[in-house]
Design a protein around this motif. Structure first.
Motif, mmCIF file in Angstrom:
data_model
loop_
_atom_site.group_PDB
_atom_site.id
_atom_site.type_symbol
_atom_site.label_atom_id
_atom_site.label_comp_id
_atom_site.label_asym_id
_atom_site.label_seq_id
_atom_site.Cartn_x
_atom_site.Cartn_y
_atom_site.Cartn_z
ATOM 1 N N PRO A 3 0.823 -1.211 0.000
ATOM 2 C CA PRO A 3 0.000 0.000 0.000
ATOM 3 C C PRO A 3 0.866 1.274 0.000
ATOM 4 N N ALA A 6 1.804 1.736 -3.515
ATOM 5 C CA ALA A 6 0.623 1.962 -4.353
ATOM 6 C C ALA A 6 0.060 3.377 -4.202
ATOM 7 N N PHE A 7 0.135 3.925 -3.007
ATOM 8 C CA PHE A 7 -0.463 5.243 -2.773
ATOM 9 C C PHE A 7 0.506 6.403 -2.941
ATOM 10 N N ARG A 97 -9.781 10.134 2.243
ATOM 11 C CA ARG A 97 -10.658 10.241 1.066
ATOM 12 C C ARG A 97 -10.220 11.373 0.136
ATOM 13 N N PRO A 101 -6.510 7.483 -3.792
ATOM 14 C CA PRO A 101 -7.434 7.104 -4.863
ATOM 15 C C PRO A 101 -8.374 5.997 -4.374
ATOM 16 N N SER A 102 -9.616 6.083 -4.769
ATOM 17 C CA SER A 102 -10.607 5.090 -4.369
ATOM 18 C C SER A 102 -10.241 3.728 -4.949
ATOM 19 N N SER A 103 -10.252 2.720 -4.092
ATOM 20 C CA SER A 103 -9.939 1.358 -4.521
ATOM 21 C C SER A 103 -10.340 0.397 -3.412
ATOM 22 N N ALA A 104 -10.349 -0.877 -3.752
ATOM 23 C CA ALA A 104 -10.612 -1.900 -2.741
ATOM 24 C C ALA A 104 -9.530 -1.863 -1.668
ATOM 25 N N MET A 105 -8.288 -1.623 -2.078
ATOM 26 C CA MET A 105 -7.189 -1.541 -1.114
ATOM 27 C C MET A 105 -7.401 -0.366 -0.157
ATOM 28 N N ALA A 106 -7.828 0.765 -0.686
ATOM 29 C CA ALA A 106 -8.076 1.941 0.156
ATOM 30 C C ALA A 106 -9.180 1.660 1.169
ATOM 31 N N ASP A 107 -10.249 0.999 0.724
ATOM 32 C CA ASP A 107 -11.349 0.653 1.627
ATOM 33 C C ASP A 107 -10.894 -0.314 2.712
ATOM 34 N N GLU A 108 -10.070 -1.286 2.332
ATOM 35 C CA GLU A 108 -9.563 -2.260 3.300
ATOM 36 C C GLU A 108 -8.697 -1.577 4.361
#
Length: 124
Positions: A3, A6-7, A97, A101-108
């Protein structure tokens, strides 16, 4: 890819922490959380940068400097109840937020942050 990578690495974590503490200073809903911090947030911000860097899969800055985080133990001196946790999480969610960037990883990650935040409570 971690992460952290990725971010956006260091630049992302520093921006996130700067925005987080800026929000803590201005959001009325974060007043209880802000009240348990010292007047200057500079040291808290740097420690959060160090912690999140490693927690997100980057270099282990915090553990290299301070050892095992023992977050709950280290925060026992601060009275952390529902209002403090809710304010902290509000600031974190808003900063996240705005910058991640919005993603499944961000939500997790937000889900894990929520669990960690509530775990820090040490008062009713």
């Amino acid at each position: 890819m971690t992460p952290y990578e990725a971010f956006g690495g260091d630049a992302f974590v520093r921006s996130l922490c700067a925005r987080f503490y800026a929000l803590m200073d201005v959001l009325p809903e974060a007043a209880a959380c802000r009240a348990v911090h010292p007047p200057s947030l500079v040291r808290a911000e740097e420690k959060l940068v160090e912690y999140l860097t490693g927690w997100l899969g980057g270099p282990p800055l915090y553990t290299d400097k301070y050892g095992h985080p023992r977050l709950r133990q280290r925060h026992f001196a601060a009275p952390i109840g529902k209002a403090e946790v809710a304010g902290w999480l509000l600031c974190f969610h808003q900063a996240w937020r705005e910058l991640a960037p919005s993603s499944a990883m961000a939500d997790e990650i937000l889900s894990k942050v929520d669990a960690l935040g509530w775990h820090m409570a040490n008062r009713d």
